[in-house]
Design a protein around this motif. Sequence first.
Motif, short mmCIF file in Angstrom:
data_model
loop_
_atom_site.label_atom_id
_atom_site.label_comp_id
_atom_site.label_asym_id
_atom_site.label_seq_id
_atom_site.Cartn_x
_atom_site.Cartn_y
_atom_site.Cartn_z
N ALA A 99 30.01 23.82 -3.82
CA ALA A 99 28.97 24.74 -3.36
C ALA A 99 29.26 25.16 -1.92
O ALA A 99 29.97 24.48 -1.17
N SER A 102 25.38 30.71 0.42
CA SER A 102 25.03 31.63 -0.67
C SER A 102 25.76 32.96 -0.51
O SER A 102 25.90 33.49 0.58
N GLY A 161 18.89 21.75 -8.39
CA GLY A 161 19.35 22.85 -7.54
C GLY A 161 18.48 23.06 -6.31
O GLY A 161 18.77 23.91 -5.46
N LYS A 165 19.29 25.13 -2.75
CA LYS A 165 18.48 26.31 -2.47
C LYS A 165 17.78 26.19 -1.11
O LYS A 165 17.80 27.14 -0.32
N SER A 170 24.72 27.77 -2.51
CA SER A 170 24.72 28.00 -3.96
C SER A 170 26.00 27.47 -4.58
O SER A 170 27.00 27.23 -3.89
#
Length: 208
Positions: A99, A102, A161, A165, A170
């Motif tokens: 990850a 984002s 998640g 977040k 993400s």
Amino acid sequence: METITLAIAKGRTAERTMELLNSIDIHFRDFHEQSRKLIFYNPDRSIKLLFVKAVDVPTYVEKGAADIGIAGKDNILESRADVYEMLDLNIGKCQFVIAGKSGGQLETQQNLTIASKYPNLTKKHFSKKGMDVDTVKLNGSVELAPLIGLADYIADIVETGTTLKENGLSVIEKVEDISTRLIVNKASFATKSAETQQVIQQIETAVR
Ligand code: PRP
């Protein structure tokens, strides 16, 4: 019958694991998650329970300190413990992912630094892609690393998640499905065959 030593993990899967054991009439009367006690016995003392850190369960089993362990696949893979993996208990289901911030994509050109509780698993994943990455081993709050420039990405477990977040991160790549597994010490499987098989079969019945 010889006593079987069972290692289970403290933390988020402890309650479900204990429910599973209770459902097949394996009870540890004075057990509760907040207890500072680490060893418990069932009433006829045929099973000795070790309540240990999740990351250590595979080590206890590999070294023979426990005959059977209930451990996350993440910790089994990371430890590279030489044990038999017998059953998927279908609890603690989550994913091991890469990850980052984002909207970002995996930058494959530069020399990447990945923060993780799982440096071995991380290195293995990237080496399969032909990439040699640097890892920063952290023991928690891994999501912080890309936010403060400690790493480019993280390799971590995602369940709901929410943590990603809430930190503006993400999923960039899904690596592996993770769940809780039943593992057995290789010597115990041979020398305490009847006892280990009995426990495994009981747990298998409960899972099914
Ligand atoms: C794990 C994992 C993530 C989080 C993911 O951490 O490392 O940080 O859970 O769960 P989510 O997708 O449901 O938000 P843990 O709760 O074990 O805490 P830690 O940061 O102290 O390791």
